[in-house]
Design a protein around this motif. Structure first.
Motif, PDB file in Angstrom:
ATOM      1  N   THR A  71       0.836  -1.202   0.000  1.00  0.00           N
ATOM      2  CA  THR A  71       0.000   0.000   0.000  1.00  0.00           C
ATOM      3  C   THR A  71       0.871   1.252   0.000  1.00  0.00           C
ATOM      4  O   THR A  71       1.895   1.290   0.693  1.00  0.00           O
ATOM      5  N   GLY A  72       0.432   2.270  -0.741  1.00  0.00           N
ATOM      6  CA  GLY A  72       1.084   3.575  -0.710  1.00  0.00           C
ATOM      7  C   GLY A  72       0.171   4.582  -0.014  1.00  0.00           C
ATOM      8  O   GLY A  72      -0.988   4.745  -0.415  1.00  0.00           O
ATOM      9  N   ILE A  73       0.671   5.220   1.010  1.00  0.00           N
ATOM     10  CA  ILE A  73      -0.134   6.188   1.777  1.00  0.00           C
ATOM     11  C   ILE A  73       0.448   7.575   1.529  1.00  0.00           C
ATOM     12  O   ILE A  73       1.565   7.887   1.962  1.00  0.00           O
ATOM     13  N   GLY A  74      -0.288   8.413   0.812  1.00  0.00           N
ATOM     14  CA  GLY A  74       0.185   9.743   0.444  1.00  0.00           C
ATOM     15  C   GLY A  74       0.351  10.639   1.657  1.00  0.00           C
ATOM     16  O   GLY A  74      -0.259  10.418   2.716  1.00  0.00           O
ATOM     17  N   ALA A  75       1.157  11.681   1.486  1.00  0.00           N
ATOM     18  CA  ALA A  75       1.536  12.543   2.611  1.00  0.00           C
ATOM     19  C   ALA A  75       0.347  13.224   3.268  1.00  0.00           C
ATOM     20  O   ALA A  75       0.416  13.591   4.433  1.00  0.00           O
ATOM     21  N   LEU A  76      -0.744  13.425   2.530  1.00  0.00           N
ATOM     22  CA  LEU A  76      -1.882  14.118   3.136  1.00  0.00           C
ATOM     23  C   LEU A  76      -2.956  13.172   3.651  1.00  0.00           C
ATOM     24  O   LEU A  76      -4.010  13.634   4.112  1.00  0.00           O
ATOM     25  N   ALA A  77      -2.721  11.880   3.564  1.00  0.00           N
ATOM     26  CA  ALA A  77      -3.702  10.936   4.106  1.00  0.00           C
ATOM     27  C   ALA A  77      -3.725  11.080   5.626  1.00  0.00           C
ATOM     28  O   ALA A  77      -2.687  10.979   6.283  1.00  0.00           O
ATOM     29  N   THR A  78      -4.902  11.355   6.158  1.00  0.00           N
ATOM     30  CA  THR A  78      -5.028  11.505   7.610  1.00  0.00           C
ATOM     31  C   THR A  78      -5.231  10.124   8.245  1.00  0.00           C
ATOM     32  O   THR A  78      -5.509   9.136   7.563  1.00  0.00           O
ATOM     33  N   TYR A  79      -5.116  10.098   9.559  1.00  0.00           N
ATOM     34  CA  TYR A  79      -5.426   8.851  10.277  1.00  0.00           C
ATOM     35  C   TYR A  79      -6.836   8.380   9.892  1.00  0.00           C
ATOM     36  O   TYR A  79      -7.073   7.194   9.686  1.00  0.00           O
ATOM     37  N   ARG A  80      -7.767   9.323   9.808  1.00  0.00           N
ATOM     38  CA  ARG A  80      -9.157   8.970   9.481  1.00  0.00           C
ATOM     39  C   ARG A  80      -9.238   8.370   8.084  1.00  0.00           C
ATOM     40  O   ARG A  80      -9.907   7.364   7.866  1.00  0.00           O
ATOM     41  N   ASP A  81      -8.537   8.976   7.122  1.00  0.00           N
ATOM     42  CA  ASP A  81      -8.540   8.442   5.752  1.00  0.00           C
ATOM     43  C   ASP A  81      -8.056   6.990   5.748  1.00  0.00           C
ATOM     44  O   ASP A  81      -8.603   6.145   5.031  1.00  0.00           O
ATOM     45  N   VAL A  82      -7.023   6.710   6.521  1.00  0.00           N
ATOM     46  CA  VAL A  82      -6.458   5.348   6.531  1.00  0.00           C
ATOM     47  C   VAL A  82      -7.425   4.380   7.208  1.00  0.00           C
ATOM     48  O   VAL A  82      -7.648   3.263   6.730  1.00  0.00           O
ATOM     49  N   LEU A  83      -8.036   4.840   8.309  1.00  0.00           N
ATOM     50  CA  LEU A  83      -9.033   3.976   8.966  1.00  0.00           C
ATOM     51  C   LEU A  83     -10.190   3.667   8.033  1.00  0.00           C
ATOM     52  O   LEU A  83     -10.753   2.574   8.069  1.00  0.00           O
ATOM     53  N   ASP A  84     -10.546   4.639   7.193  1.00  0.00           N
ATOM     54  CA  ASP A  84     -11.663   4.448   6.267  1.00  0.00           C
ATOM     55  C   ASP A  84     -11.257   3.691   5.001  1.00  0.00           C
ATOM     56  O   ASP A  84     -12.107   3.403   4.157  1.00  0.00           O
ATOM     57  N   SER A  85      -9.977   3.410   4.843  1.00  0.00           N
ATOM     58  CA  SER A  85      -9.504   2.762   3.621  1.00  0.00           C
ATOM     59  C   SER A  85      -9.561   1.240   3.761  1.00  0.00           C
ATOM     60  O   SER A  85      -8.793   0.641   4.518  1.00  0.00           O
ATOM     61  N   GLU A  86     -10.449   0.649   2.991  1.00  0.00           N
ATOM     62  CA  GLU A  86     -10.584  -0.816   3.014  1.00  0.00           C
ATOM     63  C   GLU A  86      -9.273  -1.444   2.559  1.00  0.00           C
ATOM     64  O   GLU A  86      -8.829  -2.455   3.107  1.00  0.00           O
ATOM     65  N   LEU A  87      -8.616  -0.811   1.595  1.00  0.00           N
ATOM     66  CA  LEU A  87      -7.346  -1.325   1.051  1.00  0.00           C
ATOM     67  C   LEU A  87      -6.262  -1.358   2.141  1.00  0.00           C
ATOM     68  O   LEU A  87      -5.641  -2.400   2.388  1.00  0.00           O
ATOM     69  N   ALA A  88      -6.066  -0.219   2.787  1.00  0.00           N
ATOM     70  CA  ALA A  88      -4.969  -0.132   3.769  1.00  0.00           C
ATOM     71  C   ALA A  88      -5.216  -1.045   4.958  1.00  0.00           C
ATOM     72  O   ALA A  88      -4.305  -1.721   5.441  1.00  0.00           O
ATOM     73  N   THR A  89      -6.454  -1.095   5.444  1.00  0.00           N
ATOM     74  CA  THR A  89      -6.725  -1.884   6.652  1.00  0.00           C
ATOM     75  C   THR A  89      -6.794  -3.381   6.344  1.00  0.00           C
ATOM     76  O   THR A  89      -6.525  -4.198   7.220  1.00  0.00           O
ATOM     77  N   ARG A  90      -7.123  -3.731   5.088  1.00  0.00           N
ATOM     78  CA  ARG A  90      -7.091  -5.153   4.714  1.00  0.00           C
ATOM     79  C   ARG A  90      -5.645  -5.617   4.550  1.00  0.00           C
ATOM     80  O   ARG A  90      -5.248  -6.659   5.059  1.00  0.00           O
ATOM     81  N   ASN A  91      -4.843  -4.817   3.870  1.00  0.00           N
ATOM     82  CA  ASN A  91      -3.434  -5.194   3.678  1.00  0.00           C
ATOM     83  C   ASN A  91      -2.652  -5.187   4.993  1.00  0.00           C
ATOM     84  O   ASN A  91      -1.751  -6.004   5.186  1.00  0.00           O
ATOM     85  N   HIS A  92      -2.990  -4.244   5.872  1.00  0.00           N
ATOM     86  CA  HIS A  92      -2.203  -4.055   7.098  1.00  0.00           C
ATOM     87  C   HIS A  92      -3.170  -3.850   8.272  1.00  0.00           C
ATOM     88  O   HIS A  92      -3.354  -2.714   8.741  1.00  0.00           O
ATOM     89  N   PRO A  93      -3.767  -4.928   8.755  1.00  0.00           N
ATOM     90  CA  PRO A  93      -4.825  -4.798   9.778  1.00  0.00           C
ATOM     91  C   PRO A  93      -4.370  -4.099  11.055  1.00  0.00           C
ATOM     92  O   PRO A  93      -5.192  -3.563  11.792  1.00  0.00           O
ATOM     93  N   ILE A  94      -3.075  -4.063  11.314  1.00  0.00           N
ATOM     94  CA  ILE A  94      -2.586  -3.374  12.520  1.00  0.00           C
ATOM     95  C   ILE A  94      -2.998  -1.895  12.496  1.00  0.00           C
ATOM     96  O   ILE A  94      -3.210  -1.287  13.548  1.00  0.00           O
ATOM     97  N   LEU A  95      -3.144  -1.314  11.307  1.00  0.00           N
ATOM     98  CA  LEU A  95      -3.531   0.098  11.211  1.00  0.00           C
ATOM     99  C   LEU A  95      -4.940   0.304  11.777  1.00  0.00           C
ATOM    100  O   LEU A  95      -5.210   1.303  12.437  1.00  0.00           O
ATOM    101  N   ALA A  96      -5.813  -0.670  11.516  1.00  0.00           N
ATOM    102  CA  ALA A  96      -7.212  -0.533  11.954  1.00  0.00           C
ATOM    103  C   ALA A  96      -7.340  -0.614  13.466  1.00  0.00           C
ATOM    104  O   ALA A  96      -8.223   0.011  14.053  1.00  0.00           O
ATOM    105  N   THR A  97      -6.455  -1.359  14.112  1.00  0.00           N
ATOM    106  CA  THR A  97      -6.579  -1.498  15.567  1.00  0.00           C
ATOM    107  C   THR A  97      -5.704  -0.485  16.315  1.00  0.00           C
ATOM    108  O   THR A  97      -6.039  -0.078  17.424  1.00  0.00           O
ATOM    109  N   ALA A  98      -4.603  -0.056  15.695  1.00  0.00           N
ATOM    110  CA  ALA A  98      -3.688   0.852  16.401  1.00  0.00           C
ATOM    111  C   ALA A  98      -4.098   2.318  16.261  1.00  0.00           C
ATOM    112  O   ALA A  98      -3.976   3.095  17.214  1.00  0.00           O
ATOM    113  N   ILE A  99      -4.564   2.723  15.082  1.00  0.00           N
ATOM    114  CA  ILE A  99      -4.835   4.156  14.865  1.00  0.00           C
ATOM    115  C   ILE A  99      -5.894   4.707  15.831  1.00  0.00           C
ATOM    116  O   ILE A  99      -5.737   5.835  16.327  1.00  0.00           O
TER     117      ILE A  99
END
Ligand SMILES: Cc1cc2nc3c(=O)[nH]c(=O)nc-3n(C[C@H](O)[C@H](O)[C@H](O)COP(=O)(O)OP(=O)(O)OC[C@H]3O[C@@H](n4cnc5c(N)ncnc54)[C@H](O)[C@@H]3O)c2cc1C
Length: 288
Positions: A71-99
């Motif tokens: 996954t590529g996370i652009g510089a302006l992606a907020t914590y909320r954007d990443v939590l809302d991203s099915e792609l990022a949280t599926r590839n890296h589930p730690i983001l969904a529980t840690a953020i």
């Protein structure tokens, strides 16, 4: 307090931002979500002559599929954007529980992951998570682009490899091994919510043994680090309680553990071991 006076620019392209930053010659600072920089300015712990607000640069507000589970996370992606991203949280589930453990709703709505990494607060959570995920950082300046590992990027408390004329444009997270379990566990300072110690673990099994282990710790020293001795002790073990306990005892090997008004070094060392054990147990429980 009111910040010292400063000039303000709001470029609409990355190239324009890089020109402004170079022209600022060290007196200009990038502004992203403002969740760390603006409090520092209000306390006059930072007094940049110019703020380069990158918030309107659309090309930086991306979360993209790099293929194969990366996954590529652009510089302006907020914590909320990443939590809302099915792609990022599926590839890296730690983001969904840690953020959700980071800051509060406002901080997560405004704060960016790249801003947290660039700021390099030794108590911040994200460095440990990106180290355990073996992330890399894409950095641009007027002279071109370079890609560096997160490991080695942090050079001390609030100090990084980032030059004054550089902008961190993307965080890249490679695929983790199939079925790997991942978890983040932290003991938080009750008032601020910042981690006194935080531990990220990514663990995979091969048969009955642990065949993959990435453990990273924040808050214990003045930079987040990979706990290589813990990883080495886990590899090839059965992942039972005794093996985890023995591995976790190495949580601060080779580190100078810090003392401050929140916790002394002895307590931090003990908590690094306890939270390493908890993170490893949780990562093992999360294996598919
Ligand atoms: C009340 C509160 C609670 C918080 N709790 C936590 C917590 O529990 N855990 C935790 O980890 N963090 C916590 N934070 C900090 C916060 O998570 C991060 O510091 C924040 O996300 C930084 O991102 P930003 O976009 O707001 O960066 P900014 O504040 O805009 O910038 C921070 C620094 O990074 C630089 N910068 C920003 N983006 C870039 C870029 N793309 N390239 C180069 N330089 C850049 C800026 O110049 C500045 O020096 C908290 C903050 C607040 C206000």
């Amino acid at each position: 307090m009111i910040p010292a006076a400063f000039d303000y620019a709001r470029p609409t392209s990355l190239d324009e931002a890089l020109v402004l930053l170079a022209r600022g010659a060290g007196n200009a600072k990038v502004l992203a979500g403002g969740q760390s920089l603006l409090p520092l300015m209000r306390l006059r712990l930072a007094s940049p002559g110019q703020l380069i607000d990158i918030g309107r640069i659309a090309e930086l507000r991306t979360i993209r599929d790099l293929g194969g589970g990366a996954t590529g996370i652009g510089a302006l992606a907020t914590y909320r954007d990443v939590l809302d991203s099915e792609l990022a949280t599926r590839n890296h589930p730690i983001l969904a529980t840690a953020i959700p453990m980071i800051g509060d709703v406002q901080v997560r709505n405004r704060g960016t992951l790249a801003g947290s990494i660039a700021h390099a607060d030794p108590a911040s959570d994200l460095p440990a998570i990106l180290l355990a995920l073996e992330g890399t950082l894409v950095i641009r300046s007027g002279n071109g682009e370079r890609v560096v590992a997160v490991e080695g990027f942090f050079q001390g408390a609030f100090a990084t490899d980032l030059g004054q004329d550089e902008i961190l444009t993307e965080i890249r997270l490679p695929a983790t091994p199939d079925g790997a379990g991942m978890a983040y566990r932290a003991i938080e300072q009750p008032a601020s919510g910042y981690s006194m110690v935080g531990v990220a673990a990514v663990i995979g099994r091969v048969g009955d043994s642990i065949g993959y282990a990435r453990i990273a710790i924040t808050g214990a020293g003045n930079v987040a680090y990979r706990a290589m001795a813990v990883e080495a002790a886990l590899l090839g073990s059965d992942g039972g309680a005794a093996a985890i306990e023995a591995a976790a005892a190495h949580a601060t090997d080779g580190q100078v553990v810090g003392s401050d008004f929140n916790a002394d070094a002895e307590y931090r060392t003990a908590m690094a071991q306890v939270y390493t054990r908890r993170a490893v147990e949780a990562a093992l429980a999360a294996i598919d």
